[in-house]
Structures are given as C-alpha cells and as structure tokens.
Design a protein around this motif. Sequence first.
Motif, PDB file in Angstrom:
ATOM      1  N   SER A  50     105.140  -1.654  52.200  1.00 55.74           N
ATOM      2  CA  SER A  50     104.983  -3.038  52.656  1.00 55.74           C
ATOM      3  C   SER A  50     103.744  -3.638  52.025  1.00 55.74           C
ATOM      4  CB  SER A  50     104.831  -3.054  54.171  1.00 55.74           C
ATOM      5  OG  SER A  50     103.719  -2.274  54.539  1.00 55.74           O
ATOM      6  N   THR A  72     100.944  -7.231  54.051  1.00 53.63           N
ATOM      7  CA  THR A  72     100.928  -7.381  55.499  1.00 53.63           C
ATOM      8  C   THR A  72      99.504  -7.417  56.027  1.00 53.63           C
ATOM      9  OG1 THR A  72     101.188  -4.999  55.658  1.00 53.63           O
ATOM     10  CG2 THR A  72     103.151  -6.338  56.036  1.00 53.63           C
ATOM     11  N   PRO A  96     103.335  -9.091  62.088  1.00 54.58           N
ATOM     12  CA  PRO A  96     103.241  -7.977  61.115  1.00 54.58           C
ATOM     13  C   PRO A  96     101.820  -7.446  60.925  1.00 54.58           C
ATOM     14  CG  PRO A  96     104.679  -9.699  60.279  1.00 54.58           C
ATOM     15  CD  PRO A  96     104.091 -10.236  61.550  1.00 54.58           C
TER      16      PRO A  96
END
Length: 575
Positions: free
Chosen positions: A4, A7, A385
């Motif tokens: 990811s 974030t 997030p």
Amino acid sequence: MAASTETDWVSRFADDVIAESERRAPGKTVVVASGLSPSGPIHLGNLREVMTPHLVADEIRRRGYQVRHLISFDDFDRYRKVPNGVPGVDASWAEHIGKPLTSVPAPAGSAYPNWAEHFKAQIVASLAELGVEYDPISQTEQYTSGAYREQVLHAMQHRREIDEILAQYRTKKAPAKQQQKPLDEAEVAAAEGSGAAAEDDGSGSGAEYYPYKPFCAECGKDFTTVTAYDDETTEMTYTCTCGHGETVLLREFDRGKLVWKVDWPMRWAYEGVVFEPSGVDHSSPGSSFQVGGQIVGPIFGGKQPIGPMYAFVGISGMAKMSSSKGGVPVPADALRIMEPQILRWLYARRRPNQSFKIAFDQEIQRLYDEWDALTRKVEEGAALPADQAAYSRAVGTAAGELPRTPRPLPYRTLASVADITAGAEQQTLRILSELDPERPIATLDEVRPRLDRAEAWITTQVPAEQRTVVRAEPDEGRLAALDDAGRGALKLLLDGLASHWSLDGLTTLVYAVPKVQAGLEPDAKPTPELKVAQRAFFALLYELLVGRDTGPRLPTLLLAVGQDRVRTLLGAPAA
Ligand SMILES: [Zn+2]
C-alpha cells in the motif's frame, strides 16, 4: 500485506528506501540505521532516532523484503562529562573524562562491566518491550577488532582531501550552538543527542590535519595530538597531555577512532546504509549529515542515506519525583505508565518532522480514550486508511502482535480504581467485577498489563494532594446541616443503589436523581437549571465521600467505595 503506497509517511519512506536500495544493489538486503550514544541515560527524547527507522524497516519487512536495522552504539566515543543525578555516580567520575565510554567504570552497584554497557542495558530492555528488531553494533568492538582498519588507513591517506571538504564548512557559522528557543529538559536532552555531535572534526590548530584520534596508551584518554604520519609505513606519532608519546604502526593499532564527521560517512559506506534519519542538531546546514554527504562519495565510494530530519519529542508533566534515572525520563519511564502499543502509536501517527509530546500528566487519560476509540473504529472497519495504518504499526510488527490486555477497560477507570484502592488486589478485583455484572471479570490478569500501567501512573505521577482519600467516618456535621432537597436527593440515590449497581446503572442513577427531584422523567433532556442542580448534587456526593468537591467519575467512585460504605457515608440508617 499489500504494498500500500501513500497511506502514511511510513509507507512513503518505505517506497523510497526500497527503490533506492534496488538502484544501489538489486536484490540485496535493505539497510537502515540508528545511532545511540550510551554516554548516560538514553532519554525518551532520543527514542525517535530508533523508532523512525524501525517503523520504516518494519513496513519493508512486511512487504517481504530482507531488511537490517542497525543500531550503532557509539560506545567508543569519549566520556565528555559526568551527567547529573545518576545514582551511584559522583564527581570522582570526572577523572575518566577523555576515555572511551567502554573504559569508564559503571555506576556503583551496577551489574554491568562498564559505563556504556550499563546504559545500553536500560535501552535494550525497553526496545525489546517495544518489539523493535535490530542488529546491535558496538563501535568499541568494531574499532578494537580492526574491522575498520582499511577505512582508517584510507582516510589517513586522503586526509588532505577530507580537510579541504571540511574547510568549506569551517568558515561558516558553527551550527551546533545556533540560537534555539528555550527548551524544556527533555528537549535539551534530545538536542544533545549523540555525544558525537559535539565532537570536533579533527582539525589541528596550525599543524597538519589528521582525521584520526588515538586514545593514549598510558592514560587511556584522548587528549592526544597526532604529530606525524607516514603513508608508506603507516607509522604514526602522537603525544598526549599526560606526557606520554609514542610512534605506532597504524596498520596494527586499534586504540583510536576516526573523528565523528569522518566516522559517520565511513559507516554509511561500510554498511551500505540507505536510510538513517537524524535530529535537527545533525541535519542543519554545515552539520555532520551534510558534511558527511560530501565525504562519503569522494573518500569512501559510498552514498549518503535518505536522511529525514526528525523533530523534538517533548514530555508533558512528568513528576520530578519519579525520575530515577538522572532527572530526565527514559523510555522505561514511559513504559511503566503506558503499554508499548501506545508509545509506538505516538511515533507512528506523526510524521518525523512533526514534534509532539509524550504525556505523563492527566493528558494520558485522554490519549487512552482516543486509542480505545480508534481500536473500536478499526474493529468496525470504519477507520480512515492513515489511522488504520498507524494502528497496525502500533499493535505489532512483521513478527506478530505485541501482547495486549485481554479486557482493555478504560484507563481512566482503572486509574480511578487504583487511586481509591491504592493497589489492594482483592478490593480492585471486587470493584472491577462490579463494573459490568453481565460480564464480570474473573481475575485481574484479564485487565493486565493496562491495570499495572494505570496503577504506576497514579503512584508515580499524580501528586499526593490530587489523590483520592475516601472518608473513614461520615461527615456528621455536613449531614446534619442538609436541607430537605439535599436529604431527598440522597434518599433517591440510596433507594436506587442496589438495583443500579454497575457502571452503566450508576451513571443513569446519578444523573436521574436531580431530574426526578425536579419532577421530570429520569430520561428528560437536561435544562440549564437542571445542570445547576446536578452539579450541586455531585459536589455534595464528593464532599460526603471524599471530603472535596471533585474526584474520580462518580459511578466509578461509588463502585470503588462499595455499597455498604456508601450507605454509611451518605448517612443511611443502619440496615
Ligand atoms: Zn596520556
């Protein structure tokens, strides 16, 4: 975990560090580094030096890469001064100034062989509790084993180039002593940072420049001056202020070190460090980080790491009395009053360039409320997030979750109970099991270690005059002087006590009493007049129970005092 990106700050640095590492050496282990100087207690403020690379390394590890987090213990640095307030240390330690930290005796009564090991042990224990995985490197071991011998000889051979690079910065204002706003103790501690920061760069006054400083063979100290060096033979001559002088072969000599501004870039190249943040004292213009960046390539053939500057971490409200380790808090002090998850979270949720404070005062209760609210959001899948990312970095590492409290009751409730019971186990268990009669706790282990942290906070940080002391005897004078309204309110409370004996029940009850008295329904919306009546009623209860007009939240206080004693203190006729 998915790779990811974007974030949170940790992910962004992990992206950069992986990319840079791949550019330099595809497929190789990613190396990040921290440096700690065990010149005294390693302060809580210095923990950012470790936590910043730790969090980035952990993210990299979670993405499946091999990563090493080096913690370099600068234990071959010179002993610069005797820190104040360290138990077992007196002014006589001043005679060791100038020796390597590993050659200075440990404080009296220590279980460790020397000064550096003594203070290293404290931080090592805290890092274990925090779940920080790392490779420790002792600079004493590195230098005295000859691990850096080639680098030392190489730096001596290129001393004139090094001198020219350093000379560009010598004309500029010295950055270390720049004007700073007044700092609190802990910030000063953080600013002092690695002891190496204050070390000179090896420039001799007038004489030839040598980037190497020997420790004297006679007195063991570094009040030495290199007076001659032969590149061919590596013969080095030095003199010491103690009167000793000798000529040694540097290729066989291991009792000395490169000066800090050369030592640091040498290690970047030696270890292949890709990420190493530093405090503001190291990253200002002309600082060792900047100068190191000029030296690492031309001299050592390496590259400067990605090195963000991290801001100060302050401490709010640490009680003076509780500092047992030299007047400033160390990580162990924070870990006594908060779980490791909370301390990790403080670092994870703020970008390195944001300063923040670690709460030792009442603020810790609000912090825990915030943490519990975040935990609930995460469990419901409703966290943003970035908040979710900070949470997962706080509760564990790539190696797994840190041990957590099975039943995390609110910290402020546990603190109130600890305040009232003064840690008495049976009483604590009784009160905590009455909080939620539907799902009573069976043993204190369910609420540990959070309970222990809240107890430690109450006993070490809350001043005696703010502690709650339940009355031993009813305040007969106050009870006799009650008006009808007061007497009526107490009766309503006492009548409802048994049927409302839980945290939720008592919360409903204490708010309902003034409403019922005013002829309203128990669930009526509060009016301004009603609020006044509630405040007066609560103040009366505090006065009768603890002899003051405030205290822990009333439902918690009532549970803690216990039904029988509440009845007695509120003047109920004996059953
Ligand atoms: Zn000497």
